[in-house]
Design an enzyme around this catalytic site. Structure first.
Site, PDB file in Angstrom:
ATOM      1  N   ILE A  67      -9.709 -11.541 -24.299  1.00  0.00           N
ATOM      2  CA  ILE A  67     -11.086 -11.086 -24.498  1.00  0.00           C
ATOM      3  C   ILE A  67     -11.163 -10.019 -25.585  1.00  0.00           C
ATOM      4  O   ILE A  67     -12.060 -10.028 -26.436  1.00  0.00           O
ATOM      5  CB  ILE A  67     -11.668 -10.566 -23.162  1.00  0.00           C
ATOM      6  N   TYR A  68     -10.197  -9.111 -25.576  1.00  0.00           N
ATOM      7  CA  TYR A  68     -10.153  -8.078 -26.623  1.00  0.00           C
ATOM      8  C   TYR A  68     -10.024  -8.748 -27.996  1.00  0.00           C
ATOM      9  O   TYR A  68     -10.774  -8.432 -28.926  1.00  0.00           O
ATOM     10  CB  TYR A  68      -8.977  -7.138 -26.359  1.00  0.00           C
TER      11      TYR A  68
END
Lengths: 233, 98
Positions: free
Chosen positions: A142-143
């Site tokens: 997600i980062y």
């Protein structure tokens, strides 16, 4: 007043704090922001409290800059968060939080900054990407995805804002020893460093060196660029 | 508040210097966009000026180019007069009674 006005997000600690102090030392008026109060007290430093994804709070920062400082030369979209987790265990709330800060926050500040900068037909916007995106790091889905969005945003904004004399670029640090990587296990960090051409931790100076280049008046023909540090391509 | 005289006409005056255009005239039927009006980037920059002036005058931060505005059959951005009506409507919705 001919001191450049530089807005840095996420200045309470880490890289943001370093950048605020660096540009103050270079004679800039620096506006910083974070969710919590800052103990940085210096001539020319203004700290405002804001969650970078809170539109109302962000607009208040820019109202202050417009009314009290009258101009904005540089925006460094430094505020960012990460969360290391396997996809199978990642809560949607974490996805929202990371995208809110990293993508929405970057967009909001860029939008409001450009509204001010276009009046003087001059501006420099620098966003933060990460080597986690090209390295496709497991545990950082997600980062890395949020920063991929920031990279694309940087490139499109560069085209939309070019007619106003505003450049938009990004720098993608390797791990720098700040709170952002505090919870990443050592073996993960060692493996990551081994994939860099220059296998060492980044220093705040490494990141600032690239930002300095993007902020230079002479860099007016440099836009839509992203520079990864450490030899990651 | 009279939106035309207190917000839009001063914004037209400011636009002359900032956007280097004298296409807009301080009259309600002055077209904002296209024939006789601004080009697309000019309109974007004019809307920014107008939103700033609204905020300064009312402390209300309006976003004029909203989905609501864009989906209307007749665009609020046709003339200064239609924009004034739209701004007044938005201010009323926001509870601004000045």
């Amino acid at each position: 007043m001919d001191r450049p006005v530089t807005l840095v997000t996420g200045t309470r600690k880490g890289l943001g704090r370093y950048l605020a102090e660096r540009y103050l030392a270079q004679g800039h008026v620096v506006v910083g922001c974070s969710r919590d109060a800052s103990d940085l007290a210096a001539d020319g430093y203004h700290h405002l409290l804001a969650d970078v994804a809170d539109e109302r709070a962000v607009k208040a920062i820019f109202a202050f800059i417009r009314k009290d400082l009258g101009r904005l030369d540089n925006l460094i979209n430094n505020a960012g968060i990460a969360s290391m987790n396997h996809t199978l265990l990642t809560p949607l709330a974490t996805v929202d939080r990371i995208f809110d800060t990293n993508v929405k926050g970057t967009f909001l500040f860029a939008r409001e900054a450009a509204r001010l900068m276009q009046k003087r037909k001059y501006g420099r916007i620098v966003n933060m990407t990460t080597v986690a995106t090209p390295l496709m790091l497991e545990g950082e889905a997600i980062y890395a995805a949020s920063k991929a969005a920031v990279l694309n945003l940087t490139q499109v904004l560069a085209r939309e804002l070019a007619p106003f004399g505003i450049t938009v670029n990004a720098v993608g640090p390797t791990p720098v020893k700040t709170d952002l990587i505090r919870s990443v296990p050592k073996e993960k960090l060692d493996a990551l460093l081994a994939r860099q051409a220059i296998p060492r931790f980044g220093e705040p100076e490494d990141v600032a060196n690239v930002i300095d280049f993007f902020l230079r008046k002479e860099s007016d023909f440099v836009t839509a660029q992203n520079i990864y540090l450490g030899g990651v391509a | 508040m009279d939106v035309l005289t207190e917000i839009l006409y001063p914004a037209v005056e400011e636009a002359k210097g900032l956007l280097e255009t004298d296409k807009l005239q301080p009259t309600p039927d002055s077209p904002l966009f296209g024939d006789g009006g601004l080009d697309s980037m000019g309109l974007v920059r004019f809307i920014v000026l107008v939103e700033e002036r609204i905020e300064d005058a009312t402390d209300v931060a309006l976003t004029l180019a909203s989905d609501k505005a864009m989906s209307r059959r007749s665009s609020p951005f046709a003339t200064l007069g239609s924009l004034a009506e739209y701004i007044q409507e938005c201010l009323t919705e926001e509870g601004y009674g000045g």
